[in-house]
Design a protein around this motif. Structure first.
Motif, PDB file in Angstrom:
ATOM      1  N   MET A  23      15.812  35.492 -16.595  1.00 30.05           N
ATOM      2  CA  MET A  23      14.843  35.906 -17.615  1.00 30.05           C
ATOM      3  C   MET A  23      14.339  34.716 -18.428  1.00 30.05           C
ATOM      4  O   MET A  23      13.179  34.695 -18.851  1.00 30.05           O
ATOM      5  CB  MET A  23      15.431  37.000 -18.516  1.00 30.05           C
ATOM      6  CG  MET A  23      15.627  38.326 -17.800  1.00 30.05           C
ATOM      7  SD  MET A  23      14.145  38.921 -16.905  1.00 30.05           S
ATOM      8  CE  MET A  23      12.980  39.083 -18.250  1.00 30.05           C
ATOM      9  N   ALA A  24      15.165  33.705 -18.647  1.00 28.45           N
ATOM     10  CA  ALA A  24      14.694  32.476 -19.299  1.00 28.45           C
ATOM     11  C   ALA A  24      13.634  31.812 -18.420  1.00 28.45           C
ATOM     12  O   ALA A  24      12.604  31.327 -18.923  1.00 28.45           O
ATOM     13  CB  ALA A  24      15.863  31.530 -19.555  1.00 28.45           C
ATOM     14  N   GLU A  28       9.633  31.240 -19.318  1.00 33.85           N
ATOM     15  CA  GLU A  28       8.980  29.939 -19.149  1.00 33.85           C
ATOM     16  C   GLU A  28       7.713  30.069 -18.312  1.00 33.85           C
ATOM     17  O   GLU A  28       6.710  29.403 -18.573  1.00 33.85           O
ATOM     18  CB  GLU A  28       9.947  28.931 -18.518  1.00 33.85           C
ATOM     19  CG  GLU A  28       9.357  27.558 -18.311  1.00 33.85           C
ATOM     20  CD  GLU A  28       8.983  26.828 -19.601  1.00 33.85           C
ATOM     21  OE1 GLU A  28       8.129  25.921 -19.535  1.00 33.85           O
ATOM     22  OE2 GLU A  28       9.550  27.148 -20.673  1.00 33.85           O
ATOM     23  N   GLY A  29       7.729  30.939 -17.300  1.00 28.06           N
ATOM     24  CA  GLY A  29       6.530  31.200 -16.502  1.00 28.06           C
ATOM     25  C   GLY A  29       5.401  31.755 -17.349  1.00 28.06           C
ATOM     26  O   GLY A  29       4.230  31.395 -17.175  1.00 28.06           O
ATOM     27  N   TYR A  30       5.737  32.622 -18.301  1.00 25.57           N
ATOM     28  CA  TYR A  30       4.733  33.136 -19.236  1.00 25.57           C
ATOM     29  C   TYR A  30       4.241  32.015 -20.152  1.00 25.57           C
ATOM     30  O   TYR A  30       3.039  31.899 -20.408  1.00 25.57           O
ATOM     31  CB  TYR A  30       5.298  34.286 -20.073  1.00 25.57           C
ATOM     32  CG  TYR A  30       5.300  35.617 -19.365  1.00 25.57           C
ATOM     33  CD1 TYR A  30       4.137  36.370 -19.254  1.00 25.57           C
ATOM     34  CD2 TYR A  30       6.465  36.129 -18.804  1.00 25.57           C
ATOM     35  CE1 TYR A  30       4.137  37.596 -18.610  1.00 25.57           C
ATOM     36  CE2 TYR A  30       6.480  37.352 -18.159  1.00 25.57           C
ATOM     37  CZ  TYR A  30       5.312  38.078 -18.064  1.00 25.57           C
ATOM     38  OH  TYR A  30       5.313  39.298 -17.419  1.00 25.57           O
ATOM     39  N   ALA A  31       5.155  31.192 -20.649  1.00 23.60           N
ATOM     40  CA  ALA A  31       4.787  30.091 -21.549  1.00 23.60           C
ATOM     41  C   ALA A  31       3.850  29.104 -20.849  1.00 23.60           C
ATOM     42  O   ALA A  31       2.957  28.533 -21.503  1.00 23.60           O
ATOM     43  CB  ALA A  31       6.044  29.375 -22.051  1.00 23.60           C
ATOM     44  N   LYS A  32       4.015  28.908 -19.546  1.00 28.06           N
ATOM     45  CA  LYS A  32       3.151  28.019 -18.784  1.00 28.06           C
ATOM     46  C   LYS A  32       1.769  28.631 -18.545  1.00 28.06           C
ATOM     47  O   LYS A  32       0.857  27.947 -18.079  1.00 28.06           O
ATOM     48  CB  LYS A  32       3.791  27.686 -17.434  1.00 28.06           C
ATOM     49  CG  LYS A  32       5.011  26.795 -17.507  1.00 28.06           C
ATOM     50  CD  LYS A  32       5.596  26.601 -16.112  1.00 28.06           C
ATOM     51  CE  LYS A  32       6.783  25.679 -16.116  1.00 28.06           C
ATOM     52  NZ  LYS A  32       6.420  24.290 -16.316  1.00 28.06           N
ATOM     53  N   GLY A  33       1.624  29.935 -18.825  1.00 23.40           N
ATOM     54  CA  GLY A  33       0.365  30.623 -18.584  1.00 23.40           C
ATOM     55  C   GLY A  33       0.196  31.094 -17.157  1.00 23.40           C
ATOM     56  O   GLY A  33      -0.887  31.521 -16.762  1.00 23.40           O
ATOM     57  N   TRP A  34       1.270  31.045 -16.358  1.00 24.79           N
ATOM     58  CA  TRP A  34       1.211  31.447 -14.955  1.00 24.79           C
ATOM     59  C   TRP A  34       1.478  32.925 -14.758  1.00 24.79           C
ATOM     60  O   TRP A  34       0.916  33.533 -13.850  1.00 24.79           O
ATOM     61  CB  TRP A  34       2.222  30.658 -14.131  1.00 24.79           C
ATOM     62  CG  TRP A  34       1.936  29.205 -13.999  1.00 24.79           C
ATOM     63  CD1 TRP A  34       0.761  28.558 -14.277  1.00 24.79           C
ATOM     64  CD2 TRP A  34       2.840  28.193 -13.557  1.00 24.79           C
ATOM     65  NE1 TRP A  34       0.894  27.227 -14.025  1.00 24.79           N
ATOM     66  CE2 TRP A  34       2.154  26.962 -13.588  1.00 24.79           C
ATOM     67  CE3 TRP A  34       4.165  28.223 -13.148  1.00 24.79           C
ATOM     68  CZ2 TRP A  34       2.748  25.768 -13.208  1.00 24.79           C
ATOM     69  CZ3 TRP A  34       4.761  27.026 -12.774  1.00 24.79           C
ATOM     70  CH2 TRP A  34       4.054  25.815 -12.801  1.00 24.79           C
ATOM     71  N   ASP A  65      13.839  29.283  -9.506  1.00 17.30           N
ATOM     72  CA  ASP A  65      14.371  30.492 -10.146  1.00 17.30           C
ATOM     73  C   ASP A  65      15.882  30.564  -9.874  1.00 17.30           C
ATOM     74  O   ASP A  65      16.311  30.404  -8.727  1.00 17.30           O
ATOM     75  CB  ASP A  65      13.671  31.731  -9.576  1.00 17.30           C
ATOM     76  CG  ASP A  65      14.174  33.046 -10.143  1.00 17.30           C
ATOM     77  OD1 ASP A  65      15.106  33.058 -10.976  1.00 17.30           O
ATOM     78  OD2 ASP A  65      13.628  34.085  -9.751  1.00 17.30           O
ATOM     79  N   PRO A  66      16.687  30.805 -10.899  1.00 19.14           N
ATOM     80  CA  PRO A  66      18.127  30.962 -10.667  1.00 19.14           C
ATOM     81  C   PRO A  66      18.460  32.020  -9.611  1.00 19.14           C
ATOM     82  O   PRO A  66      19.440  31.871  -8.884  1.00 19.14           O
ATOM     83  CB  PRO A  66      18.669  31.345 -12.049  1.00 19.14           C
ATOM     84  CG  PRO A  66      17.718  30.695 -12.995  1.00 19.14           C
ATOM     85  CD  PRO A  66      16.370  30.822 -12.333  1.00 19.14           C
ATOM     86  N   PHE A  67      17.642  33.062  -9.499  1.00 25.63           N
ATOM     87  CA  PHE A  67      17.867  34.061  -8.450  1.00 25.63           C
ATOM     88  C   PHE A  67      17.726  33.416  -7.070  1.00 25.63           C
ATOM     89  O   PHE A  67      18.469  33.750  -6.140  1.00 25.63           O
ATOM     90  CB  PHE A  67      16.886  35.220  -8.578  1.00 25.63           C
ATOM     91  CG  PHE A  67      17.292  36.306  -9.529  1.00 25.63           C
ATOM     92  CD1 PHE A  67      18.420  36.208 -10.340  1.00 25.63           C
ATOM     93  CD2 PHE A  67      16.528  37.460  -9.626  1.00 25.63           C
ATOM     94  CE1 PHE A  67      18.780  37.233 -11.204  1.00 25.63           C
ATOM     95  CE2 PHE A  67      16.887  38.495 -10.488  1.00 25.63           C
ATOM     96  CZ  PHE A  67      18.010  38.373 -11.278  1.00 25.63           C
ATOM     97  N   THR A  68      16.759  32.524  -6.902  1.00 26.30           N
ATOM     98  CA  THR A  68      16.580  31.827  -5.627  1.00 26.30           C
ATOM     99  C   THR A  68      17.731  30.858  -5.395  1.00 26.30           C
ATOM    100  O   THR A  68      18.339  30.846  -4.316  1.00 26.30           O
ATOM    101  CB  THR A  68      15.244  31.061  -5.617  1.00 26.30           C
ATOM    102  OG1 THR A  68      14.158  31.974  -5.844  1.00 26.30           O
ATOM    103  CG2 THR A  68      15.030  30.350  -4.298  1.00 26.30           C
ATOM    104  N   ILE A  69      18.038  30.068  -6.395  1.00 27.47           N
ATOM    105  CA  ILE A  69      19.074  29.040  -6.284  1.00 27.47           C
ATOM    106  C   ILE A  69      20.421  29.636  -5.893  1.00 27.47           C
ATOM    107  O   ILE A  69      21.141  29.080  -5.062  1.00 27.47           O
ATOM    108  CB  ILE A  69      19.188  28.248  -7.598  1.00 27.47           C
ATOM    109  CG1 ILE A  69      17.918  27.416  -7.806  1.00 27.47           C
ATOM    110  CG2 ILE A  69      20.438  27.377  -7.626  1.00 27.47           C
ATOM    111  CD1 ILE A  69      17.786  26.815  -9.189  1.00 27.47           C
ATOM    112  N   HIS A  70      20.753  30.801  -6.464  1.00 24.39           N
ATOM    113  CA  HIS A  70      22.053  31.432  -6.218  1.00 24.39           C
ATOM    114  C   HIS A  70      22.016  32.474  -5.097  1.00 24.39           C
ATOM    115  O   HIS A  70      23.000  33.188  -4.886  1.00 24.39           O
ATOM    116  CB  HIS A  70      22.591  32.046  -7.506  1.00 24.39           C
ATOM    117  CG  HIS A  70      22.876  31.024  -8.562  1.00 24.39           C
ATOM    118  ND1 HIS A  70      23.966  30.187  -8.520  1.00 24.39           N
ATOM    119  CD2 HIS A  70      22.183  30.672  -9.662  1.00 24.39           C
ATOM    120  CE1 HIS A  70      23.940  29.373  -9.562  1.00 24.39           C
ATOM    121  NE2 HIS A  70      22.865  29.642 -10.263  1.00 24.39           N
TER     122      HIS A  70
END
Length: 94
Positions: A23-24, A28-34, A65-70
């Motif tokens: 979720m963090a 961040e994806g929202y903060a980047k405007g993406w 994304d942590p979901f991808t990494i893990h």
């Protein structure tokens, strides 16, 4: 526009263990405007994100994304050439 469709590869319990850092990453994806919208699939088998931006940048971001990494989820990225929108949603045509 891109539709980022996440499918869980592991249990919801395992997803919950990585939810806070995921979720963090989403914030961040929202903060980047993406990112424009996001949420869980029903039933809870993953999620989806509506995104705009450069495809290579979006793909690199998804890989972080942590979901991808893990190994919690895998992404399917679909590019959509939006031609028509409801009033107020013109940003989707980017």
């Amino acid at each position: 526009m891109f539709i980022l469709s996440l499918t869980y590869l592991k249990s919801n319990d395992e997803a919950d263990r990585h939810m806070e850092p995921h979720m963090a990453w989403v914030r961040e994806g929202y903060a980047k405007g993406w990112f424009l919208a996001s949420g869980r699939k029903v039933p809870r088998t993953g999620g989806a994100i509506l995104a705009i931006g450069d495809r290579a940048a979006i793909e690199a971001y998804v890989a972080a994304d942590p979901f991808t990494i893990h190994g919690v989820a895998e992404y399917d990225i679909t590019e959509l050439a939006v031609t028509t929108t409801a009033e107020g949603l013109e940003i989707l045509k980017r």
